[in-house]
Design a protein around this motif. Structure first.
Motif, PDB file in Angstrom:
ATOM      1  N   LYS A   5       2.924  -6.877  -1.317  1.00 34.26           N
ATOM      2  CA  LYS A   5       3.159  -5.438  -1.397  1.00 34.26           C
ATOM      3  C   LYS A   5       3.307  -5.054  -2.863  1.00 34.26           C
ATOM      4  O   LYS A   5       4.040  -5.708  -3.610  1.00 34.26           O
ATOM      5  CB  LYS A   5       4.417  -5.045  -0.637  1.00 34.26           C
ATOM      6  CG  LYS A   5       4.336  -5.297   0.854  1.00 34.26           C
ATOM      7  CD  LYS A   5       5.560  -4.767   1.571  1.00 34.26           C
ATOM      8  CE  LYS A   5       5.608  -5.090   3.040  1.00 34.26           C
ATOM      9  NZ  LYS A   5       4.391  -5.094   3.782  1.00 34.26           N
ATOM     10  N   ILE A   6       2.602  -3.998  -3.254  1.00 34.39           N
ATOM     11  CA  ILE A   6       2.747  -3.427  -4.588  1.00 34.39           C
ATOM     12  C   ILE A   6       3.594  -2.179  -4.407  1.00 34.39           C
ATOM     13  O   ILE A   6       3.212  -1.256  -3.694  1.00 34.39           O
ATOM     14  CB  ILE A   6       1.377  -3.058  -5.207  1.00 34.39           C
ATOM     15  CG1 ILE A   6       0.397  -4.230  -5.147  1.00 34.39           C
ATOM     16  CG2 ILE A   6       1.565  -2.529  -6.627  1.00 34.39           C
ATOM     17  CD1 ILE A   6       0.796  -5.454  -5.911  1.00 34.39           C
ATOM     18  N   LEU A   7       4.779  -2.175  -5.024  1.00 38.22           N
ATOM     19  CA  LEU A   7       5.709  -1.059  -4.874  1.00 38.22           C
ATOM     20  C   LEU A   7       5.585  -0.136  -6.078  1.00 38.22           C
ATOM     21  O   LEU A   7       5.735  -0.566  -7.219  1.00 38.22           O
ATOM     22  CB  LEU A   7       7.149  -1.576  -4.781  1.00 38.22           C
ATOM     23  CG  LEU A   7       7.420  -2.699  -3.776  1.00 38.22           C
ATOM     24  CD1 LEU A   7       8.876  -3.114  -3.851  1.00 38.22           C
ATOM     25  CD2 LEU A   7       7.054  -2.280  -2.377  1.00 38.22           C
ATOM     26  N   GLY A  47      15.443  -2.987  -3.237  1.00 38.68           N
ATOM     27  CA  GLY A  47      16.359  -3.050  -4.368  1.00 38.68           C
ATOM     28  C   GLY A  47      15.659  -2.877  -5.710  1.00 38.68           C
ATOM     29  O   GLY A  47      16.214  -3.204  -6.753  1.00 38.68           O
ATOM     30  N   ILE A  48      14.450  -2.364  -5.685  1.00 31.25           N
ATOM     31  CA  ILE A  48      13.678  -2.150  -6.905  1.00 31.25           C
ATOM     32  C   ILE A  48      14.122  -0.844  -7.554  1.00 31.25           C
ATOM     33  O   ILE A  48      14.094   0.200  -6.936  1.00 31.25           O
ATOM     34  CB  ILE A  48      12.162  -2.067  -6.580  1.00 31.25           C
ATOM     35  CG1 ILE A  48      11.672  -3.358  -5.965  1.00 31.25           C
ATOM     36  CG2 ILE A  48      11.362  -1.677  -7.803  1.00 31.25           C
ATOM     37  CD1 ILE A  48      11.359  -4.452  -6.919  1.00 31.25           C
ATOM     38  N   THR A  51       9.592   0.511 -11.244  1.00 29.89           N
ATOM     39  CA  THR A  51       8.285   0.128 -10.710  1.00 29.89           C
ATOM     40  C   THR A  51       7.342  -0.172 -11.869  1.00 29.89           C
ATOM     41  O   THR A  51       7.613   0.247 -12.998  1.00 29.89           O
ATOM     42  CB  THR A  51       7.710   1.255  -9.827  1.00 29.89           C
ATOM     43  OG1 THR A  51       7.582   2.434 -10.606  1.00 29.89           O
ATOM     44  CG2 THR A  51       8.579   1.485  -8.608  1.00 29.89           C
ATOM     45  N   PRO A  52       6.261  -0.869 -11.645  1.00 30.04           N
ATOM     46  CA  PRO A  52       5.847  -1.403 -10.354  1.00 30.04           C
ATOM     47  C   PRO A  52       6.639  -2.634  -9.953  1.00 30.04           C
ATOM     48  O   PRO A  52       7.171  -3.348 -10.798  1.00 30.04           O
ATOM     49  CB  PRO A  52       4.374  -1.771 -10.587  1.00 30.04           C
ATOM     50  CG  PRO A  52       4.266  -2.013 -12.056  1.00 30.04           C
ATOM     51  CD  PRO A  52       5.274  -1.105 -12.703  1.00 30.04           C
ATOM     52  N   GLY A  53       6.701  -2.835  -8.652  1.00 28.28           N
ATOM     53  CA  GLY A  53       7.324  -4.028  -8.108  1.00 28.28           C
ATOM     54  C   GLY A  53       6.291  -4.800  -7.308  1.00 28.28           C
ATOM     55  O   GLY A  53       5.325  -4.223  -6.807  1.00 28.28           O
ATOM     56  N   VAL A  54       6.484  -6.106  -7.218  1.00 28.21           N
ATOM     57  CA  VAL A  54       5.583  -6.946  -6.424  1.00 28.21           C
ATOM     58  C   VAL A  54       6.436  -7.761  -5.464  1.00 28.21           C
ATOM     59  O   VAL A  54       7.413  -8.392  -5.873  1.00 28.21           O
ATOM     60  CB  VAL A  54       4.736  -7.884  -7.320  1.00 28.21           C
ATOM     61  CG1 VAL A  54       3.808  -8.746  -6.465  1.00 28.21           C
ATOM     62  CG2 VAL A  54       3.940  -7.095  -8.352  1.00 28.21           C
ATOM     63  N   VAL A  55       6.069  -7.712  -4.187  1.00 30.07           N
ATOM     64  CA  VAL A  55       6.768  -8.459  -3.142  1.00 30.07           C
ATOM     65  C   VAL A  55       5.743  -9.370  -2.475  1.00 30.07           C
ATOM     66  O   VAL A  55       4.683  -8.913  -2.045  1.00 30.07           O
ATOM     67  CB  VAL A  55       7.383  -7.500  -2.097  1.00 30.07           C
ATOM     68  CG1 VAL A  55       8.040  -8.271  -0.971  1.00 30.07           C
ATOM     69  CG2 VAL A  55       8.375  -6.553  -2.758  1.00 30.07           C
ATOM     70  N   ILE A  56       6.052 -10.662  -2.407  1.00 27.97           N
ATOM     71  CA  ILE A  56       5.159 -11.613  -1.749  1.00 27.97           C
ATOM     72  C   ILE A  56       5.920 -12.251  -0.593  1.00 27.97           C
ATOM     73  O   ILE A  56       6.980 -12.846  -0.793  1.00 27.97           O
ATOM     74  CB  ILE A  56       4.653 -12.693  -2.727  1.00 27.97           C
ATOM     75  CG1 ILE A  56       3.861 -12.022  -3.856  1.00 27.97           C
ATOM     76  CG2 ILE A  56       3.796 -13.723  -1.985  1.00 27.97           C
ATOM     77  CD1 ILE A  56       3.343 -12.962  -4.914  1.00 27.97           C
ATOM     78  N   ASP A  57       5.365 -12.094   0.600  1.00 27.45           N
ATOM     79  CA  ASP A  57       5.981 -12.612   1.821  1.00 27.45           C
ATOM     80  C   ASP A  57       7.460 -12.232   1.915  1.00 27.45           C
ATOM     81  O   ASP A  57       8.316 -13.061   2.226  1.00 27.45           O
ATOM     82  CB  ASP A  57       5.790 -14.125   1.927  1.00 27.45           C
ATOM     83  CG  ASP A  57       4.332 -14.512   2.203  1.00 27.45           C
ATOM     84  OD1 ASP A  57       3.584 -13.662   2.724  1.00 27.45           O
ATOM     85  OD2 ASP A  57       3.962 -15.654   1.903  1.00 27.45           O
ATOM     86  N   LYS A  59       9.595 -11.449  -0.433  1.00 24.94           N
ATOM     87  CA  LYS A  59      10.450 -11.797  -1.569  1.00 24.94           C
ATOM     88  C   LYS A  59       9.999 -11.034  -2.811  1.00 24.94           C
ATOM     89  O   LYS A  59       8.823 -11.087  -3.193  1.00 24.94           O
ATOM     90  CB  LYS A  59      10.374 -13.304  -1.830  1.00 24.94           C
ATOM     91  CG  LYS A  59      11.220 -13.754  -3.000  1.00 24.94           C
ATOM     92  CD  LYS A  59      11.056 -15.246  -3.247  1.00 24.94           C
ATOM     93  CE  LYS A  59      11.804 -15.629  -4.509  1.00 24.94           C
ATOM     94  NZ  LYS A  59      11.341 -16.902  -5.054  1.00 24.94           N
ATOM     95  N   VAL A  60      10.934 -10.336  -3.458  1.00 24.96           N
ATOM     96  CA  VAL A  60      10.624  -9.616  -4.691  1.00 24.96           C
ATOM     97  C   VAL A  60      10.395 -10.640  -5.803  1.00 24.96           C
ATOM     98  O   VAL A  60      11.257 -11.462  -6.088  1.00 24.96           O
ATOM     99  CB  VAL A  60      11.771  -8.659  -5.084  1.00 24.96           C
ATOM    100  CG1 VAL A  60      11.474  -8.001  -6.428  1.00 24.96           C
ATOM    101  CG2 VAL A  60      11.998  -7.608  -4.007  1.00 24.96           C
ATOM    102  N   VAL A  61       9.203 -10.602  -6.403  1.00 23.85           N
ATOM    103  CA  VAL A  61       8.888 -11.538  -7.479  1.00 23.85           C
ATOM    104  C   VAL A  61       8.794 -10.855  -8.842  1.00 23.85           C
ATOM    105  O   VAL A  61       8.790 -11.522  -9.874  1.00 23.85           O
ATOM    106  CB  VAL A  61       7.586 -12.331  -7.203  1.00 23.85           C
ATOM    107  CG1 VAL A  61       7.742 -13.232  -5.986  1.00 23.85           C
ATOM    108  CG2 VAL A  61       6.398 -11.403  -7.038  1.00 23.85           C
TER     109      VAL A  61
END
Length: 78
Positions: A5-7, A47-48, A51-57, A59-61
């Motif tokens: 997910k790209i937040l 909890g971002i 931005t941008p935020g990246v979430v993989i499976d 989990k915020v990475v």
């Protein structure tokens, strides 16, 4: 298959981050479900604050700024 997910609310950095992630996936021959999350309440659930935020499976990475290509490669290979 990975779920990424790209937040972000649609700013240039968010679009560039999404393109970078998609480019690395293509270069590595990996498949993933890439979703763009633009609504603020959904972004806040992770909890971002920046931005941008990246979430993989789930989990915020990453959050705040465009990640480097090597960072993205590390997330996808690791």
């Amino acid at each position: 298959m990975l779920n990424i997910k790209i937040l972000g609310t649609g700013c240039a950095n968010c679009k560039n981050t999404q393109k970078l992630v998609e480019d690395v996936l293509a270069a590595k021959g990996l498949q993933a479900q890439v979703d763009k999350v633009e609504d603020i309440p959904s972004i806040m659930q992770y909890g971002i604050m920046r931005t941008p935020g990246v979430v993989i499976d789930g989990k915020v990475v990453h959050s705040g700024g465009i990640p480097s290509r090597s960072q993205v490669e590390g997330w996808l290979v690791g």
